[in-house]
Structures are given as structure tokens and as C-alpha cells.
Scaffold this motif. Structure first.
Motif, short mmCIF file in Angstrom:
data_model
loop_
_atom_site.label_atom_id
_atom_site.label_comp_id
_atom_site.label_asym_id
_atom_site.label_seq_id
_atom_site.Cartn_x
_atom_site.Cartn_y
_atom_site.Cartn_z
N GLU A 164 5.49 0.67 4.52
CA GLU A 164 4.66 -0.17 3.87
C GLU A 164 3.83 -1.76 4.94
O GLU A 164 4.58 -2.84 4.65
N PRO A 165 3.00 -1.14 5.56
CA PRO A 165 3.27 -2.38 6.68
C PRO A 165 1.90 -3.78 5.64
O PRO A 165 2.18 -2.92 4.71
N ASN A 166 1.47 -4.37 5.71
CA ASN A 166 1.44 -5.50 5.13
C ASN A 166 -0.70 -5.18 4.60
O ASN A 166 -0.99 -6.08 3.97
N GLU A 167 -1.34 -4.39 5.18
CA GLU A 167 -2.32 -3.64 5.20
C GLU A 167 -2.94 -2.26 5.72
O GLU A 167 -2.02 -2.16 6.39
N GLY A 168 -3.63 -1.91 4.95
CA GLY A 168 -4.67 -0.87 5.14
C GLY A 168 -3.92 0.26 4.26
O GLY A 168 -3.76 0.14 3.31
N ASP A 169 -3.80 1.39 4.84
CA ASP A 169 -3.50 2.93 3.82
C ASP A 169 -2.06 2.90 2.95
O ASP A 169 -2.34 3.43 1.98
N TYR A 170 -1.13 2.52 4.16
CA TYR A 170 0.28 2.78 3.19
C TYR A 170 0.61 1.42 2.97
O TYR A 170 1.67 0.98 2.65
N SER A 171 -0.48 0.19 2.58
CA SER A 171 0.45 -0.80 1.85
C SER A 171 -0.07 -1.61 0.57
O SER A 171 -0.44 -0.25 0.57
N PRO A 172 1.41 -1.49 0.09
CA PRO A 172 1.20 -1.12 -1.05
C PRO A 172 0.41 -2.48 -2.35
O PRO A 172 -0.35 -1.70 -3.52
N ALA A 173 -0.43 -3.27 -1.03
CA ALA A 173 -1.50 -3.94 -1.70
C ALA A 173 -2.92 -3.04 -1.11
O ALA A 173 -3.54 -3.47 -2.74
N ASP A 174 -3.11 -2.28 -0.51
CA ASP A 174 -4.16 -1.97 -0.13
C ASP A 174 -4.11 -0.24 -1.07
O ASP A 174 -4.92 0.28 -0.58
N GLY A 175 -3.18 0.18 -0.51
CA GLY A 175 -3.09 2.12 -0.79
C GLY A 175 -1.82 2.68 -1.21
O GLY A 175 -1.35 1.90 -2.67
N ASP A 176 -0.95 3.16 -0.18
CA ASP A 176 0.63 3.35 -1.32
C ASP A 176 1.09 4.00 -0.12
O ASP A 176 1.22 4.95 1.23
N PRO A 177 2.28 3.80 -0.11
CA PRO A 177 3.17 3.29 0.81
C PRO A 177 4.15 4.80 1.10
O PRO A 177 3.72 5.35 -0.20
N ILE A 178 4.35 5.34 2.03
CA ILE A 178 5.31 6.59 1.89
C ILE A 178 6.71 6.20 1.72
O ILE A 178 7.51 5.09 1.76
N ARG A 179 7.19 7.47 0.78
CA ARG A 179 8.45 6.94 0.49
C ARG A 179 9.75 7.93 -0.07
O ARG A 179 9.43 8.84 0.94
N TRP A 180 10.83 7.25 0.74
CA TRP A 180 11.77 8.31 1.35
C TRP A 180 13.32 8.09 0.14
O TRP A 180 13.18 7.21 -0.28
#
Length: 181
Positions: A164-180
Motif C-alpha cells: 500500500e504505497p502512499n498514492e496510486g492504484d494500490y494506495s488505501p486512499a486512491d485505490g485498493d492495496p494487494i493483500r496476503w
């Protein structure tokens, strides 16, 4: 170190070579995700194969043995710490150099209720879980291993590790993180 065997996931397990794992993908521990890793202005969107290999519950004794002061130890009251181990391999050998960058800053965790867990940052060596920068060998094709610490209320359990980087498609604020998990 507690490791789990791969289980069914919400998405296809591993993307084709050169393909990024879709934001929001759910994976089992040990399954890789290829993510666009960035660090500063010179390292942007470098494809990086990231695998969360395990999670281990920490202990206050670990922090005491490291010589952390009483104020820090008191802040842990009511929390359980977890050590999350991650492996990373450069997916594109010709991409920007990754030596001395830090993957652990883009990692996080959710508790069993889906709430963000607190990241615990320590400066210096911490034997059970060292959040090291990537070594120069990663640019030569080697796999780098790092660890990061999260804490959650004693009332809930660890849920999943996240990219979950701070910004972008994987960010919790801007997108959806990958989860394990």
C-alpha cells in the motif's frame, strides 16, 4: 516464523511475465505479486515481484532485549506486535537501480476486522525483524528479504499484510492495496 500454504485467491495467482498484479488482489502467504515500485524521483514504477512469506507474533521481551526504553514499552501496552517477512526480486533487470531503497515503507497490514494496523518504526538493528534497505545484489537478480513490524489492539487478530504505497492504484486512499493472508 509462521508460514501458511497457498490457498485459493480472489484473483489469478501470478501474473504473466511483465504484467502487474491488479490492485485489490487477494493472495495467500507465499504467493507473489508484481507491483510498480517507486522510491524518490529516480526510481519510478520499477516492476518488483513481492512475496509476503510469513507473519510471526512478537513479544514485549523482544523489545526489552533490544534495550528500548520504558516509555516505548508502555506504548505497547494493550497491543500485540507482529513481524511480517517479505521477499522482493526485481522483475525487470534493466529497470532503475533499487539498491538502498526501502520496500517496507510501502507495506502495511489490516487486522481481522479490516482496520489498518499501526506500523512500528525502529532505528537500527532489531534482531527479530530488521527493516533493511534493499542490498545492491537485488540489481543483479538476487532476492532481497526484509521485515516490518505492525501492532494492533490485543482485542483483534492479525488479518492480512498489504502492499500500500502512499498514492496510486494500490494506495488505501486512491485505490485498493494487494493483500496476503
Amino acid at each position: 516464523m509462521t508460514e501458511t500454504s497457498p490457498a485459493e485467491t480472489d484473483e489469478a495467482a501470478a501474473p504473466a511475465a511483465g504484467e502487474l498484479t491488479a490492485p485489490g488482489t487477494r493472495l495467500a502467504f507465499g504467493e507473489p505479486a508484481t507491483v510498480p515500485f517507486s522510491s524518490g524521483a529516480s526510481v519510478t514504477d520499477v516492476p518488483l515481484a513481492v512475496t509476503v512469506t510469513g507473519v510471526e507474533e512478537g513479544a514485549v521481551a523482544d523489545f526489552e532485549a533490544a534495550g528500548l526504553d520504558q516509555d516505548f514499552l508502555q506504548q505497547l501496552a494493550g497491543y500485540t506486535t507482529y513481524y511480517v517477512t517479505v521477499e522482493a526480486t526485481k522483475a525487470d533487470p534493466g529497470a532503475a537501480a533499487l539498491a538502498s531503497t526501502a520496500l517496507h515503507t510501502d507495506m502495511g497490514a489490516l487486522d481481522s476486522n479490516g482496520e489498518a494496523m499501526q506500523t512500528v518504526s525502529l532505528i537500527g538493528e532489531f534482531e527479530p525483524c530488521t527493516a533493511a534497505s534493499m542490498p545492491s545484489e537485488i540489481d543483479e537478480g538476487a532476492t532481497a528479504t526484509t521485515c516490518y513490524i505492525v501492532a494492533g489492539s490485543d482485542a483483534v487478530e492479525f488479518g492480512s499484510a498489504t502492499y500500500e504505497p502512499n498514492e496510486g492504484d494500490y494506495s488505501p486512499a486512491d485505490g485498493d492495496p494487494i493483500r496476503w493472508s
